[in-house]
Design a protein around this motif. Structure first.
Motif, short mmCIF file in Angstrom:
data_model
loop_
_atom_site.label_atom_id
_atom_site.label_comp_id
_atom_site.label_asym_id
_atom_site.label_seq_id
_atom_site.Cartn_x
_atom_site.Cartn_y
_atom_site.Cartn_z
N MET A 189 0.85 -1.40 0.11
CA MET A 189 0.11 0.14 0.09
C MET A 189 0.84 1.33 -0.05
SD MET A 189 -3.14 -0.64 0.11
CE MET A 189 -3.93 0.22 0.68
N LYS A 190 1.93 1.17 0.01
CA LYS A 190 3.14 2.14 -0.08
C LYS A 190 2.92 3.11 0.93
CE LYS A 190 3.46 1.99 -5.22
NZ LYS A 190 4.79 1.20 -5.01
N PHE A 191 2.61 2.78 2.22
CA PHE A 191 2.53 3.73 3.44
C PHE A 191 3.77 4.41 3.86
CE2 PHE A 191 -0.98 0.53 5.08
CZ PHE A 191 -2.00 1.11 4.54
N PRO A 192 5.09 4.19 3.53
CA PRO A 192 6.01 5.07 3.76
C PRO A 192 5.69 6.61 3.07
CG PRO A 192 6.95 2.76 3.55
CD PRO A 192 5.52 2.56 3.22
N ASP A 193 5.16 6.37 2.01
CA ASP A 193 4.90 7.55 1.23
C ASP A 193 3.78 8.42 1.72
OD1 ASP A 193 6.75 6.71 -0.84
OD2 ASP A 193 5.13 5.96 -2.27
N ALA A 194 3.11 7.81 2.76
CA ALA A 194 2.27 8.58 3.58
C ALA A 194 2.76 8.92 4.88
CB ALA A 194 1.06 7.90 3.96
N GLY A 195 3.96 8.70 5.32
CA GLY A 195 4.60 8.86 6.30
C GLY A 195 4.99 7.86 7.43
N LEU A 196 4.59 6.68 7.08
CA LEU A 196 4.56 5.65 7.92
C LEU A 196 6.25 5.41 8.21
CD1 LEU A 196 2.95 3.73 9.66
CD2 LEU A 196 3.25 2.11 8.07
N LYS A 197 7.14 5.40 9.22
CA LYS A 197 8.51 5.53 9.07
C LYS A 197 8.90 4.31 10.13
CE LYS A 197 9.08 8.40 5.99
NZ LYS A 197 9.76 8.00 4.29
N TYR A 198 8.11 4.07 11.16
CA TYR A 198 8.66 3.46 12.17
C TYR A 198 7.74 2.00 12.31
CZ TYR A 198 10.41 7.87 13.39
OH TYR A 198 11.04 9.14 13.52
N ILE A 199 8.52 0.80 12.44
CA ILE A 199 8.14 -0.35 12.84
C ILE A 199 8.39 -1.05 13.91
CG2 ILE A 199 7.46 -2.63 11.91
CD1 ILE A 199 7.47 -1.74 9.17
N THR A 200 7.73 -1.43 14.98
CA THR A 200 8.44 -2.29 15.90
C THR A 200 7.71 -3.95 15.96
OG1 THR A 200 8.12 -0.70 17.67
CG2 THR A 200 8.16 -2.66 18.58
N LEU A 201 8.83 -4.84 15.70
CA LEU A 201 8.69 -6.24 15.46
C LEU A 201 8.01 -6.87 16.87
CD1 LEU A 201 11.18 -6.85 12.64
CD2 LEU A 201 8.83 -6.01 12.26
N ASP A 202 6.99 -6.48 17.16
CA ASP A 202 6.64 -7.31 18.49
C ASP A 202 5.59 -8.50 18.11
OD1 ASP A 202 4.26 -5.43 17.50
OD2 ASP A 202 3.37 -6.23 19.19
N GLY A 203 5.14 -8.51 16.95
CA GLY A 203 4.30 -9.76 16.41
C GLY A 203 3.16 -10.10 17.47
N HIS A 204 2.41 -8.81 17.45
CA HIS A 204 1.51 -9.12 18.65
C HIS A 204 0.17 -10.32 18.27
CE1 HIS A 204 0.33 -5.38 16.64
NE2 HIS A 204 -0.92 -5.91 16.87
N ALA A 205 0.03 -10.53 16.90
CA ALA A 205 -1.04 -10.89 16.13
C ALA A 205 -0.60 -12.10 14.95
CB ALA A 205 -2.41 -10.25 16.13
N TYR A 206 -0.75 -13.32 14.98
CA TYR A 206 -0.88 -13.82 13.76
C TYR A 206 -1.83 -13.59 12.68
CZ TYR A 206 0.20 -17.99 10.94
OH TYR A 206 0.48 -18.98 9.85
#
Length: 351
Positions: free
Chosen positions: A222-239
């Motif tokens: 969905m190209k969310f970085p182009d919308a400003g999404l820059k940070y991901i935390t790999l907590d894996g809270h849901a499969y």
């Protein structure tokens, strides 16, 4: 229809026994409200190849991607129930309106890793769910298998690196309409904001929401970085489980040998959807970092802090979902058994 098998179809059969040549006798219409870049499509392609080859052309599988036959979970599942659609894939929130207890797989940190998740979803937990759902739907909706669609949900946002639940406090996070995901957002001190998926890019771009809970392949498709999404935390809270439904009327109308083939076809589909997100996540993470994204992997202690903060979600589930406590106990027991078996196998494998 051609009855000569291609080499690829022959290999796809594995150890299946060749059936006598016959004309096409059955048609299975399969629907996925996604696109051809999605894991759902990969699974359907494997299902189609296997079933058509193993039945020697007796079964034809027609694949309808997007909203050609139905537009959302409720509408599509109704189509399966009344027999106008034969196969459909939904997420848990797409089926929660009919089967609220299906949200058990959305409980945060209930499944620890792919190996345990795949073992549990390939076993009696899914069979028990099938029996319960058949009874609750008047023998119309048959759960064939549970695969994966998109890997694992992680917290992603436009504002800052998140390493503790406190970092999410006050943040506006996109949520689906289902209750349980919204309870999780509240438990983290954030504000749940239901936003339809097609509107999420613009909502991130304009600040209507500041974060979301998605897997990396969905984020990049969905190209969310182009919308400003820059940070991901790999907590894996849901499969991100994928529930594959079939009209029970359609399934039971098949002769037994054809039911065996369809059942085996869903096994092949499940294995394909288990594998597809793993492979697709590699270039997706590379693209994310190249776009300026930052990835944070929490330590075991930090991940435990997230799990501790999420405990109210369990209380909500057992207190508000009929049969919730029972199904949660069953899942926890199956997870513990799978984890123990994995530990035992791992200990032997590394010697």
């Amino acid at each position: 229809m051609k009855t000569t098998l291609t080499l690829a179809a022959t290999l796809a059969l594995g150890t299946a026994i060749a059936l006598p040549a016959m004309a096409q006798d059955y048609t299975i219409r399969a629907v996925a409200n996604s696109n051809e870049n999605d894991e759902d499509y990969d699974g359907l392609q494997v299902f189609k190849s296997y079933v058509e080859a193993a039945s020697n052309g007796a079964i034809a599988v027609e694949i309808y991607m997007g909203t050609q036959l139905c537009s959302n979970g409720a509408e599509c599942l109704q189509g399966v129930a009344d027999g106008s659609i034969d196969v459909y894939i939904s997420t848990s929130d797409g089926a929660a309106g009919l089967f609220p207890y299906v949200q058990v797989l959305d409980l945060p940190y209930i499944l620890p890793n792919d190996r345990v998740a795949e073992t549990v979803l390939s076993g009696d937990f899914t069979r028990d769910l099938r029996e319960r759902m058949l009874a609750d739907s008047g023998d119309t909706l048959r759960l064939m298998t549970i695969g994966n669609t998109g890997g694992w949900r992680n917290f992603a946002n436009t504002k800052q690196q998140v390493s503790t639940p406190a970092d999410l406090e006050g943040m506006k996070l996109r949520s689906v309409v289902a209750d349980l995901p919204q309870e999780l957002v509240r438990a983290m001190g954030a504000s749940p904001t239901p936003i339809p998926w097609p509107e999420l890019f613009t909502s991130l771009q304009t600040g209507v929401v500041e974060g979301t809970q998605n897997g990396i392949t969905d984020i990049m498709s969905m190209k969310f970085p182009d919308a400003g999404l820059k940070y991901i935390t790999l907590d894996g809270h849901a499969y991100m489980g994928a529930f594959w439904w079939m009209s029970n009327q359609t399934f039971q109308s098949l002769p037994e040998d054809m039911r065996v083939i369809v059942n085996d076809g869903f096994y092949q589909l499940q294995q394909a959807t288990f594998a597809s997100p793993k492979r697709k996540s590699i270039p997706a993470y590379e693209e994310f970092t190249e776009a300026g994204g930052q990835i944070y992997v929490p330590s075991d202690a930090e991940k435990q802090a997230f799990a501790d903060a999420a405990q109210p979600v369990y209380d909500w589930f057992t207190g508000n979902v009929d049969g919730g406590a029972e199904i949660l106990e069953t899942l926890r027991a199956d997870v513990a058994e799978a984890q123990a078996q994995m530990n035992e196998n791992r200990a032997r494998d590394i010697q």
